[in-house]
Design a protein around this motif. Structure first.
Motif, PDB file in Angstrom:
ATOM      1  N   ASN A   1      -2.518   2.726  10.321  1.00 11.46           N
ATOM      2  CA  ASN A   1      -2.947   3.069   8.967  1.00 11.46           C
ATOM      3  C   ASN A   1      -4.395   2.596   8.925  1.00 11.46           C
TER       4      ASN A   1
ATOM      5  N   ASP B   1       0.854  -1.192   0.000  1.00  7.68           N
ATOM      6  CA  ASP B   1       0.000   0.000   0.000  1.00  7.68           C
ATOM      7  C   ASP B   1       0.896   1.250   0.000  1.00  7.68           C
TER       8      ASP B   1
ATOM      9  N   CYS C   1     -10.244  -3.506  17.298  1.00  9.61           N
ATOM     10  CA  CYS C   1      -9.427  -2.368  17.790  1.00  9.61           C
ATOM     11  C   CYS C   1      -8.659  -2.801  19.035  1.00  9.61           C
TER      12      CYS C   1
ATOM     13  N   GLY D   1      -2.773  -5.564   9.143  1.00  2.83           N
ATOM     14  CA  GLY D   1      -2.730  -6.177   7.807  1.00  2.83           C
ATOM     15  C   GLY D   1      -1.658  -7.254   7.758  1.00  2.83           C
TER      16      GLY D   1
ATOM     17  N   GLU E   1      -8.591  -7.371  12.786  1.00  2.00           N
ATOM     18  CA  GLU E   1      -9.839  -8.116  12.965  1.00  2.00           C
ATOM     19  C   GLU E   1     -10.021  -9.154  11.861  1.00  2.00           C
TER      20      GLU E   1
HETATM   21  C1  LIG Z   1      -5.573   0.310   5.676  1.00  2.00           C
HETATM   22  S1  LIG Z   1      -5.313  -1.312   6.295  1.00  2.00           S
HETATM   23  C2  LIG Z   1      -3.643  -1.187   6.934  1.00  2.00           C
HETATM   24  C3  LIG Z   1      -2.900  -2.494   6.918  1.00  2.00           C
HETATM   25  C4  LIG Z   1      -1.399  -2.380   7.229  1.00  2.00           C
HETATM   26  N1  LIG Z   1      -1.186  -1.801   8.537  1.00  2.00           N
HETATM   27  C5  LIG Z   1      -0.704  -1.538   6.185  1.00  2.00           C
HETATM   28  O1  LIG Z   1      -0.327  -0.426   6.515  1.00  2.00           O
HETATM   29  O2  LIG Z   1      -0.567  -2.020   5.034  1.00  2.00           O
HETATM   30  C6  LIG Z   1      -6.328  -1.320   7.747  1.00  2.00           C
HETATM   31  C7  LIG Z   1      -6.368  -2.628   8.504  1.00  2.00           C
HETATM   32  O3  LIG Z   1      -7.267  -2.481   9.618  1.00  2.00           O
HETATM   33  C8  LIG Z   1      -7.927  -3.718   9.824  1.00  2.00           C
HETATM   34  N2  LIG Z   1      -9.166  -3.482  10.592  1.00  2.00           N
HETATM   35  C9  LIG Z   1     -10.380  -3.083  10.129  1.00  2.00           C
HETATM   36  N3  LIG Z   1     -11.245  -2.985  11.147  1.00  2.00           N
HETATM   37  C10 LIG Z   1     -10.580  -3.323  12.270  1.00  2.00           C
HETATM   38  C11 LIG Z   1     -10.973  -3.432  13.636  1.00  2.00           C
HETATM   39  N4  LIG Z   1     -12.212  -3.161  14.022  1.00  2.00           N
HETATM   40  N5  LIG Z   1     -10.041  -3.835  14.538  1.00  2.00           N
HETATM   41  C12 LIG Z   1      -8.769  -4.133  14.125  1.00  2.00           C
HETATM   42  N6  LIG Z   1      -8.364  -4.052  12.843  1.00  2.00           N
HETATM   43  C13 LIG Z   1      -9.259  -3.657  11.925  1.00  2.00           C
HETATM   44  C14 LIG Z   1      -8.179  -4.224   8.419  1.00  2.00           C
HETATM   45  O4  LIG Z   1      -8.432  -5.626   8.411  1.00  2.00           O
HETATM   46  C15 LIG Z   1      -6.883  -3.832   7.719  1.00  2.00           C
HETATM   47  O5  LIG Z   1      -5.937  -4.866   7.776  1.00  2.00           O
END
Ligand SMILES: C[S@@+](CC[C@H](N)C(=O)[O-])C[C@H]1O[C@@H](n2cnc3c(N)ncnc32)[C@H](O)[C@@H]1O
Length: 390
Positions: A307, A216, A292, A241, A263
């Motif tokens: 992110n 990304d 979260c 991620g 998640e």
């Molecule tokens: C924009 S991606 C970032 C992934 C990684 N950190 C990167 O920078 O490539 C956001 C991440 O948040 C996770 N996510 C979404 N909702 C979430 C929640 N309620 N609790 C924890 N993680 C969550 C998604 O599965 C996804 O992997």
């Protein structure tokens, strides 16, 4: 916002979890309704074993359990699984066998239901699982918004399962009917791999992980702005991620504990592999499936990297990012820092300022901005509580 789904003579109370004040989105869509109406027309013997993949918040599982069937439910999302459990309970229903998107499918499935997600890699993985696992002639029915069913989608069903046709569109939803005639001998490799040579990274990605085919661009920018400081001992990568930020954080802080939270089952599985492959054996690393920072203790982290996601399942939403920031505020130690990257238009700057009362821009370009906020130990707790309840 409607919370009662009426089907035939039954009414189901269904909500999206976590519950939000002023929730505007329903916990089911017209494709769930179309699918259930279609299933109602069929005569299933009692205790038919349904495999239900990607039920968003439990509408399909509630229907099948209420009808007296056996249900195995496959999901990649922990939040969906939590929602399904809560919605089943709210309707005094129970008995669903929950599986993650990486678990082997159960034996003796009689009928398979597949809600389409908007991720083709996940679709191919799940079609391969069905093809390899289901007995021949088992029927598969799938549903989605009509706009998300393309000729290429139907070709995938035909390639992996067998003869396929679609229904008419109804309330912008469409069904896919498929008869399983093709038997896949072996599942393909579940992960895709890409390199980021400038950071000596080779990242493995399960099909539903965010940005599974290339890094990304926001994550790439963030890699060069992770704070480095000997005092940092406990780091959280929130929404990890494939774990790319966790790896870089571990490299910069070899003596810190890195906790990677997501998640998605597939994200956590990817992050585990990638952390193992890129960090020293002595690195203290935990990869945790969670919503979260639910259940994390107060004042226990020095640095949180984030992110944030901008949607929950298919729906665009800001509330997860907001929950992440609020949770970070609670879990950070006094003087602990959160570093967030986001698209400029998402306005994370204002949100962090409102919550932390300070922000610093670490970097920016025409698309993204990286913002740091520090937990001020003297900020009045009642102010925080007031903000959190909004
Ligand atoms: C924009 S991606 C970032 C992934 C990684 N950190 C990167 O920078 O490539 C956001 C991440 O948040 C996770 N996510 C979404 N909702 C979430 C929640 N309620 N609790 C924890 N993680 C969550 C998604 O599965 C996804 O992997």
């Amino acid at each position: 916002m409607k919370t009662h789904l009426e089907i035939d003579h039954s009414t189901f109370e269904l909500r999206r979890y976590p519950i939000q004040k002023n929730e505007k989105l329903q916990a089911w869509d017209s494709s769930d309704e179309y699918l259930i109406e279609e299933l109602e027309k069929k005569e299933f013997p009692p205790k038919t074993h349904f495999l239900i993949m990607n039920d968003s918040f439990g509408a399909l599982c509630c229907w099948a359990i209420k009808k007296g069937h056996q249900v195995s439910a496959v999901n990649d999302s922990f939040l969906s699984q939590q929602s399904m459990m809560k919605n089943l309970e709210a309707n005094q229903l129970s008995g669903v066998h929950f599986l993650s998107s990486l678990d082997p499918l159960p034996t003796q499935i009689d009928f398979a239901v597949l809600k389409l997600t908007n991720n083709n890699r996940l679709l191919v993985w799940q079609l391969c699982q069905l093809s390899q696992h289901l007995n021949k002639d088992i029927k598969v029915i799938s549903a989605s918004k009509a706009k998300d069913i393309h000729t290429s989608t139907l070709k995938l069903f035909e390639k992996y399962l067998g003869p396929t046709h679609t229904s008419f569109a109804k309330k912008k939803a469409r069904l896919i009917f498929c008869e399983k005639t093709i038997q896949l001998e072996r599942l393909p490799a579940p992960t895709t791999v890409f390199d980021v040579p400038e950071y000596r990274l080779q990242l493995q990605n399960y099909p539903n992980v965010f940005s599974a085919e290339s890094l990304d661009i926001a994550a790439y920018l963030m890699l060069s702005h992770i704070p480095s400081n000997d005092n940092i001992k406990k780091i959280i990568d929130l929404g990890c991620g494939n774990g790319v930020l966790s790896i870089q954080a571990a490299r910069l802080h070899p003596h810190a504990t890195i906790t990677s939270v997501d998640e998605s089952h597939m994200a956590i599985a990817s992050a585990k592999i990638n952390m193992k492959n890129h960090t020293k054996e002595t690195t203290q690393s935990n990869c945790i499936l969670n919503n979260c920072l639910d259940g994390f203790d107060e004042n226990t982290a020095d640095l949180i990297l984030c992110n944030p996601p901008f949607h929950q399942l298919q729906a665009v939403s800001e509330h997860i990012a907001w929950q992440m920031f609020c949770d970070a505020k609670r879990v950070l130690e006094p003087q602990g820092r959160i570093v967030v990257i986001g698209n400029r238009h998402l306005g994370y700057h204002a949100k962090l300022k409102r919550l932390f009362n300070n922000t610093k821009t670490l970097a920016s370009n025409n698309k993204f901005v990286i913002i740091e906020a520090t937990k001020d130990p003297i900020m009045d707790e009642s102010v925080i509580q007031g903000l959190l309840s909004k």
